[in-house]
Design an enzyme around this catalytic site. Sequence first.
Site, short mmCIF file in Angstrom:
data_model
loop_
_atom_site.label_atom_id
_atom_site.label_comp_id
_atom_site.label_asym_id
_atom_site.label_seq_id
_atom_site.Cartn_x
_atom_site.Cartn_y
_atom_site.Cartn_z
N GLU A 217 0.81 -1.23 0.00
CA GLU A 217 0.00 0.00 0.00
C GLU A 217 0.84 1.28 0.00
OE1 GLU A 217 -3.82 -0.14 2.31
OE2 GLU A 217 -2.94 -1.99 3.07
N HIS A 233 9.67 -26.12 4.05
CA HIS A 233 9.08 -27.35 3.52
C HIS A 233 8.50 -27.14 2.13
CE1 HIS A 233 9.56 -29.37 7.42
NE2 HIS A 233 9.41 -28.14 7.89
N LYS A 328 -13.60 -0.59 -4.34
CA LYS A 328 -14.72 -0.40 -3.42
C LYS A 328 -15.87 0.32 -4.14
CE LYS A 328 -12.26 -0.43 1.06
NZ LYS A 328 -11.83 0.29 2.25
C1 F6R Z 1 -5.96 1.69 3.80
C2 F6R Z 1 -5.91 0.35 4.39
C3 F6R Z 1 -6.90 -0.68 3.94
C4 F6R Z 1 -8.16 -0.64 4.84
C5 F6R Z 1 -9.18 -1.69 4.39
C6 F6R Z 1 -10.37 -1.76 5.33
O1 F6R Z 1 -5.04 2.53 4.43
O2 F6R Z 1 -5.06 0.07 5.20
O3 F6R Z 1 -6.27 -1.95 3.99
O4 F6R Z 1 -7.78 -0.87 6.18
O5 F6R Z 1 -9.61 -1.41 3.10
O6 F6R Z 1 -10.92 -0.50 5.59
P1 F6R Z 1 -11.23 -0.08 7.11
O7 F6R Z 1 -9.92 -0.14 7.82
O8 F6R Z 1 -11.76 1.31 7.02
O9 F6R Z 1 -12.22 -1.07 7.61
#
Ligand code: F6R
Length: 334
Positions: A217, A233, A328
């Site tokens: 990320e 392994h 998303k």
């Molecule tokens: C972005 C990040 C992502 C979010 C994931 C879930 O910085 O780390 O991995 O953590 O998309 O979102 P949340 O944390 O808001 O439930």
Amino acid sequence: MNPMLEAALGLADQLRWASRLHLPEMPSGERVLVTGMGGSGISGDIAGLLAGEAGRLALVHKSYGLPGWAARERPLVVAVSYSGNTEETLSAVAAAQELQLPMVAISTGGKLAEIARTAGAPHVEIPSGLQPRAALGYLAGAVSMVLEAAGVLPDQVGGLQEAASVLDSLFGKDGQGPGAELAEDLAEGLVGRVPVIYGGPGGSGVAALRWKTQFNENSKRAAYASWLPELDHNELVGWASIPELTRRVIGIVELRDSAEHPRVAKRFELTRQIAGADVAFVGTVWAQGETTWAKLASLIGIGDLVSLFVAAQAGVDPLPVAPIEMLKQRLAEE
Ligand code: F6R
């Protein structure tokens, strides 16, 4: 200072914040299921580690709904989502509500906070304004304090405070300490390479997962994590056949703990001898401190910095995660 670097250097303060939380009475449970994704979900891996060391069972769930055993075992469900709006986590919470399981919610707000309010379940509010992955100290610290308040974990304050002091000595106030120097050296070894992080059982294994996801990320780079002794392994065999490629592009980082099982220590040495010949770079980081929290925080703190230095070398902005946002968005449109 880059906001992601500022947040990474703020890990110590986030852990101190968590250590000062005064929580109301929490529902309890013989077993715990922490549900969350990505930068929030890793709190569940940390909770699992802490609980295991305390002789308790806490599992992490990173998907929709709940695992089949939840209906029978009736765990305490701790739902963690920085935004409070992650669909997998909300789906797990809906399933927990259907089964009338005890629940605690942790978020900056969002739908998760609303659901907790309506259900009369405790909600721990996390400071907002960060990327979820940059709020690990708040999130994982809060989970551990919730589990302490629920009677699942022993006192967490000492561990959280030691973790914060170890981070202070590694990075100083301005990010110039020995931990930052080590992070710069490791980032140098990883220039233009694909990081492969080797963790052991326990905290270094959880930290390896965090390193991988931070390279993904922050550095926008493919990265992989593997764990000893299991990798001996299978993966060990995988370095031999295309050395002209792997000797150019693969950089291994070993995450070590002086308390690791002596056979794991031996395996790290031998694995380095065997695999090291066919990769471009092998670096090592040793966990610092005494408590599990301090060891974890030291490995995670250095890894977070390495991922940011690698991003800087590649001219990449560590903050946005456009493909995650796009995905998303597209899912929301379906
Ligand atoms: C972005 C990040 C992502 C979010 C994931 C879930 O910085 O780390 O991995 O953590 O998309 O979102 P949340 O944390 O808001 O439930």
